[in-house]
Scaffold this motif. Structure first.
Motif, PDB file in Angstrom:
ATOM      1  N   VAL A 608     -19.774  74.646 189.175  1.00  0.00           N
ATOM      2  CA  VAL A 608     -18.814  73.662 189.447  1.00  0.00           C
ATOM      3  C   VAL A 608     -17.514  74.295 190.226  1.00  0.00           C
ATOM      4  N   GLN A 609     -16.865  73.536 191.171  1.00  0.00           N
ATOM      5  CA  GLN A 609     -15.756  74.157 192.203  1.00  0.00           C
ATOM      6  C   GLN A 609     -14.575  73.558 192.018  1.00  0.00           C
ATOM      7  N   SER A 610     -14.643  72.009 191.821  1.00  0.00           N
ATOM      8  CA  SER A 610     -13.508  70.987 191.993  1.00  0.00           C
ATOM      9  C   SER A 610     -12.683  70.740 190.901  1.00  0.00           C
ATOM     10  N   VAL A 611     -13.149  71.009 189.638  1.00  0.00           N
ATOM     11  CA  VAL A 611     -12.562  70.508 188.397  1.00  0.00           C
ATOM     12  C   VAL A 611     -12.270  71.857 187.489  1.00  0.00           C
ATOM     13  N   ALA A 612     -11.272  71.822 186.895  1.00  0.00           N
ATOM     14  CA  ALA A 612     -11.132  72.863 185.966  1.00  0.00           C
ATOM     15  C   ALA A 612     -11.679  72.746 184.861  1.00  0.00           C
ATOM     16  N   LEU A 613     -12.139  73.880 184.221  1.00  0.00           N
ATOM     17  CA  LEU A 613     -13.157  73.993 183.006  1.00  0.00           C
ATOM     18  C   LEU A 613     -12.259  74.602 181.721  1.00  0.00           C
ATOM     19  N   GLN A 614     -12.625  74.249 180.731  1.00  0.00           N
ATOM     20  CA  GLN A 614     -12.160  75.025 179.554  1.00  0.00           C
ATOM     21  C   GLN A 614     -13.121  75.288 178.526  1.00  0.00           C
ATOM     22  N   PHE A 615     -13.191  76.584 178.063  1.00  0.00           N
ATOM     23  CA  PHE A 615     -14.232  76.941 177.284  1.00  0.00           C
ATOM     24  C   PHE A 615     -14.185  76.555 175.875  1.00  0.00           C
ATOM     25  N   SER A 639      -9.919  73.175 189.548  1.00  0.00           N
ATOM     26  CA  SER A 639     -10.411  74.404 189.233  1.00  0.00           C
ATOM     27  C   SER A 639      -9.648  75.401 190.042  1.00  0.00           C
ATOM     28  N   PRO A 640      -9.436  76.679 189.615  1.00  0.00           N
ATOM     29  CA  PRO A 640      -8.907  77.806 190.428  1.00  0.00           C
ATOM     30  C   PRO A 640      -9.210  78.089 192.133  1.00  0.00           C
ATOM     31  N   ARG A 641     -10.652  77.868 192.101  1.00  0.00           N
ATOM     32  CA  ARG A 641     -11.164  77.971 193.441  1.00  0.00           C
ATOM     33  C   ARG A 641     -10.875  76.723 194.302  1.00  0.00           C
ATOM     34  N   ALA A 642     -10.766  75.770 193.915  1.00  0.00           N
ATOM     35  CA  ALA A 642     -10.318  74.587 194.770  1.00  0.00           C
ATOM     36  C   ALA A 642      -9.021  74.594 194.703  1.00  0.00           C
ATOM     37  N   ALA A 643      -8.365  74.877 193.773  1.00  0.00           N
ATOM     38  CA  ALA A 643      -6.701  75.132 194.020  1.00  0.00           C
ATOM     39  C   ALA A 643      -6.252  76.194 195.064  1.00  0.00           C
ATOM     40  N   THR A 644      -7.231  77.296 195.070  1.00  0.00           N
ATOM     41  CA  THR A 644      -6.930  78.259 196.191  1.00  0.00           C
ATOM     42  C   THR A 644      -7.000  77.900 197.428  1.00  0.00           C
ATOM     43  N   GLU A 645      -8.066  77.024 197.620  1.00  0.00           N
ATOM     44  CA  GLU A 645      -8.444  76.486 198.847  1.00  0.00           C
ATOM     45  C   GLU A 645      -7.280  75.718 199.376  1.00  0.00           C
ATOM     46  N   GLN A 646      -6.896  74.363 198.384  1.00  0.00           N
ATOM     47  CA  GLN A 646      -5.935  73.518 198.823  1.00  0.00           C
ATOM     48  C   GLN A 646      -4.365  74.263 199.151  1.00  0.00           C
ATOM     49  N   ALA A 647      -4.328  75.530 198.372  1.00  0.00           N
ATOM     50  CA  ALA A 647      -3.059  76.165 198.753  1.00  0.00           C
ATOM     51  C   ALA A 647      -3.056  76.920 200.029  1.00  0.00           C
ATOM     52  N   ARG A 648      -4.334  77.257 200.453  1.00  0.00           N
ATOM     53  CA  ARG A 648      -4.283  77.686 201.833  1.00  0.00           C
ATOM     54  C   ARG A 648      -4.104  76.465 202.723  1.00  0.00           C
ATOM     55  N   ALA A 649      -4.472  75.365 202.480  1.00  0.00           N
ATOM     56  CA  ALA A 649      -4.194  74.215 203.393  1.00  0.00           C
ATOM     57  C   ALA A 649      -2.832  73.808 203.145  1.00  0.00           C
ATOM     58  N   GLY A 650      -2.003  74.297 202.171  1.00  0.00           N
ATOM     59  CA  GLY A 650      -0.555  73.843 202.223  1.00  0.00           C
ATOM     60  C   GLY A 650      -0.441  72.615 201.070  1.00  0.00           C
ATOM     61  N   ALA A 651      -1.478  72.278 200.178  1.00  0.00           N
ATOM     62  CA  ALA A 651      -1.511  71.200 199.493  1.00  0.00           C
ATOM     63  C   ALA A 651      -0.730  71.326 198.139  1.00  0.00           C
ATOM     64  N   VAL A 652      -1.251  72.411 197.425  1.00  0.00           N
ATOM     65  CA  VAL A 652      -0.670  72.533 196.003  1.00  0.00           C
ATOM     66  C   VAL A 652      -0.657  73.976 195.907  1.00  0.00           C
ATOM     67  N   ALA A 653       0.024  74.583 194.608  1.00  0.00           N
ATOM     68  CA  ALA A 653       0.287  76.080 194.500  1.00  0.00           C
ATOM     69  C   ALA A 653      -1.069  76.219 193.650  1.00  0.00           C
ATOM     70  N   PRO A 654      -1.456  77.602 193.576  1.00  0.00           N
ATOM     71  CA  PRO A 654      -2.882  77.905 193.000  1.00  0.00           C
ATOM     72  C   PRO A 654      -2.629  77.683 191.463  1.00  0.00           C
ATOM     73  N   ALA A 655      -3.683  77.311 190.528  1.00  0.00           N
ATOM     74  CA  ALA A 655      -3.563  77.164 189.095  1.00  0.00           C
ATOM     75  C   ALA A 655      -4.147  78.184 188.360  1.00  0.00           C
ATOM     76  N   GLU A 656      -3.786  78.237 187.202  1.00  0.00           N
ATOM     77  CA  GLU A 656      -4.437  79.238 186.422  1.00  0.00           C
ATOM     78  C   GLU A 656      -5.795  78.807 185.796  1.00  0.00           C
ATOM     79  N   ARG A 657      -6.714  79.770 185.348  1.00  0.00           N
ATOM     80  CA  ARG A 657      -7.947  79.217 184.908  1.00  0.00           C
ATOM     81  C   ARG A 657      -7.713  78.948 183.516  1.00  0.00           C
TER      82      ARG A 657
END
Length: 659
Positions: A608-615, A639-657
């Protein structure tokens, strides 16, 4: 539903194509006459003739007994004194090197024959005559001396035309002329003249044509010689070594006439001079010096107009002029005896390869292969014509290639229709209608045979359904379940999932088949979140109806499974089997233990890449020795990966896992 063997459909298309190729090869080798093919061959050959630009010939002049001459000198036949005078002007005064009369003097004119005989004796003239093959044909006049015995050609492996009778010139004129040649053309089945016989057989003797006779005089009474290889003649030469000129020999000891232009005085490559202008002194005699002069007629009433590839009314005298010019210029092509073999070989190679390439191809592919095959056939034919002087048949290969293409298109259309119906019939109950429509447009990309593939599997089950069922009427229970299953199915379809089956109050679905989906894990998790939202909407609806509310547990797992059309001979279904499927069902059961709506296995968590997951924790699973990690999606958090990609695009700040 039975399995549709696409490979057998391709095999049948290939066999049909190769069958057409085999029939075409056999027809060429056995020289079977096929009217459609023969007509197309003649059309292609004639088209080539018509495309050749006329190249003026200065060595040949046609003295035309045209309508102007008939009006001025009287109707034909003219008196022998007139013909004698014409001969003297051309030979004695003009100095023509060779004169050919495309005419026959079959009736005597006792008072005037002596004058013409005397003129012929002092001129390089070849008289014309004709052969006849009609039953009971008469023989009149005197034939010239034969060239060779007929066995000369037979020993060279050549065939020839054979004639029963003839209409030759009267004896005094025939003896006075230096030579004589027959002017019979070869008329094809469609009534068109494309070739002239060079030699003809009569009573086991060979006689030369008018064109050959004129050329022999032109080259100083040069002897005729046969030339070829391996004991088979392929050309007729003039002179001991044939160095002065050679005429390529086609089938039947004929020569293909190299027609150019439309023919006739108005559009000929040759210079036409009216016979009356010669007789009345309006033409300077020196114009004829060292030239070949052919005397003939273009007047319609004298019936010497022929249908040719370039014109339907082509003067017969110009047919002979065209052959003579071709011999002098080296532009005569040959239809060799081995032409059927060469054509058959081309068909086997080019059309056979096309039949192989077309197997399994769509409309675009078949069209491309057909165009390529036609280009190769035409190119090979053109190279043989230009480089080797061979006029090879082309139509059989073209027709065979087109038939193979049509067969593949029709068979492909039929098989594609069957495949499309199979796809719609099978997948219509599993996936969304828009996906079925997309799949049916190219059914070969969605094989029904089972295969190993990585998929994401989802199980959704109503908690406490047994207690609900005990308190509800059967009809109410049916409506309850139908409403739930319909809503869940619509959500699955909306997220490109495939519904595998309904198991009582549970739904099994998977992502990644039959359509490839590299993001199948993300789509499955997104569908699970949407299904829980749909449950909330359903509960409001059920409360208004006085029905029990829902609580649904969803388990998701990713792994390699066997997917395809499976089952017994009596009943089949498109489904998945494998350990990853069993684990997804076990994870769904853990939702009750953890009191969570959605749980994911470790492999799904990794994909999974698009949604944050909790153990959630490590959990024991029935049937397994080792515990497995269990995760849950966090709605509304990327998810952190999707958030990083969005941050690169200037959408949102990276999120913590989330841990």
């Amino acid at each position: 539903m039975g399995v549709i063997d696409l490979s057998s459909m391709k095999a049948r298309r290939l066999l049909l194509g190769l069958g057409i190729v085999a029939l075409a090869v056999i027809a060429e080798l056995t020289q079977v006459s096929l009217p459609m093919v023969d007509s197309l061959d003649r059309f292609l050959y004639d088209s080539r003739m018509r495309l050749q630009p006329p190249k003026p010939s200065s060595r040949i002049i046609i003295v035309d007994i045209d309508e102007k001459s008939l009006a001025a000198q009287g109707r034909w036949p003219w008196s022998r004194e007139q013909v004698a005078r014409l001969t003297q002007i051309l030979a004695s005064e003009g100095g023509a090197r060779a004169i050919g009369f495309d005419l026959v003097f079959a009736e005597p004119q006792p008072q005037a024959d002596r004058a013409l005989a005397l003129a012929l004796a002092n001129a390089p003239v070849a008289l014309g005559y004709y052969f006849s093959s009609e039953l009971g044909a008469l023989s009149t006049g005197l034939l010239p001396q034969p060239v060779w015995p007929a066995t000369t050609l037979r020993n060279q492996g050549l065939t020839m035309t054979s004639w029963a009778g003839y209409g030759a010139n009267i004896a005094p004129l025939a003896r006075s002329a230096r030579a004589a040649g027959f002017f019979n053309p070869m008329v094809d089945r469609d009534g068109v003249v494309r070739s002239l016989p060079l030699l003809a057989e009569h009573r086991d003797q060979l006689y030369e044509s008018l064109a050959v006779s004129v050329l022999r005089i032109y080259f100083g009474n040069a002897p005729l010689t046969l030339h070829g290889q391996d004991g088979q003649a392929d050309s007729l030469g003039f002179g001991a070594s044939g160095a002065q000129a050679r005429i390529p020999i086609s089938v039947g000891t004929t020569a293909l006439v190299p027609f150019q232009g439309r023919g006739g005085a108005a559009s000929s490559r040759f210079r036409y001079i009216s016979a009356t202008d010669v007789l009345d002194g309006r033409v300077e005699p020196r114009l004829f010096r060292d030239r070949i002069v052919l005397v003939g007629t273009s007047a319609p009433g004298l019936t010497d107009l022929r249908a040719t590839p370039v014109s339907e009314v082509y003067p017969g005298v110009e047919v002979h002029a065209s052959l003579i010019a071709g011999a002098l210029e080296g532009t005569i092509h040959r239809r060799p005896p081995e032409a059927p073999l060469v054509s058959a070989l081309l068909i086997a190679l080019v059309v056979g390869a096309a039949a192989l390439a077309m197997t399994g191809a769509g409309v675009v592919g078949v069209s491309a292969v057909t165009l390529l095959g036609l280009s190769i056939l035409i190119a090979c034919n053109a190279i043989a014509y230009a480089r080797f002087g061979w006029a090879l048949p082309l139509a059989a290969g073209v027709v065979a290639l087109c038939l193979v293409a049509i067969t593949n298109l029709v068979a492909g259309y039929i098989s594609e229709g069957r495949s499309r119906r199979a796809v719609i019939g099978l997948f219509g109950q599993y996936v969304a209608p828009q996906l079925v429509e997309r799949m049916s447009s190219n059914p070969d990309n969605y094989p029904l045979d089972s295969q190993n593939k990585e998929l994401t599997i989802l199980f959704a089950d109503i908690r406490g359904f047994t207690r609900m069922a005990e308190r509800m009427e059967p009809q109410q229970l049916r409506d309850y379940l139908n409403r739930f299953l319909t809503e869940m199915t619509e959500v699955i379809h909306a997220h490109d999932g495939t519904v595998d089956k309904y198991i009582g109050d549970a739904v099994m679905a998977f992502w990644g088949a039959p359509m490839d989906d590299p993001d199948h894990a993300d789509h499955a998790v997104a569908a699970a979140l949407a299904m829980q939202q749909a449950v909330t909407r359903l509960n409001r609806e059920f409360q208004s109806l006085g029905w029990p509310t829902l609580a649904v547990g969803i388990g998701i797992n990713t792994g390699v499974v066997r997917v395809g059309d499976m089952g017994s001979q009596l009943r089949r279904a498109y489904t998945v089997i494998g350990d990853a499927v069993n684990l997804a069902a076990r994870i769904e059961g853990l939702t009750k233990h953890y009191q969570l709506p959605i749980l994911l296995g470790e492999s799904t968590c990794a994909a999974v890449q698009s949604v944050a997951l909790q153990f959630v924790g490590q959990s024991a699973v029935q049937g397994r020795t080792d515990t497995i990690g269990i995760w849950q999606p966090v709605p509304g958090v990327v998810s952190p990966r999707a958030a990083t990609e969005q941050a690169r695009a200037g959408a949102v700040a990276p999120a913590e896992r989330i841990a």
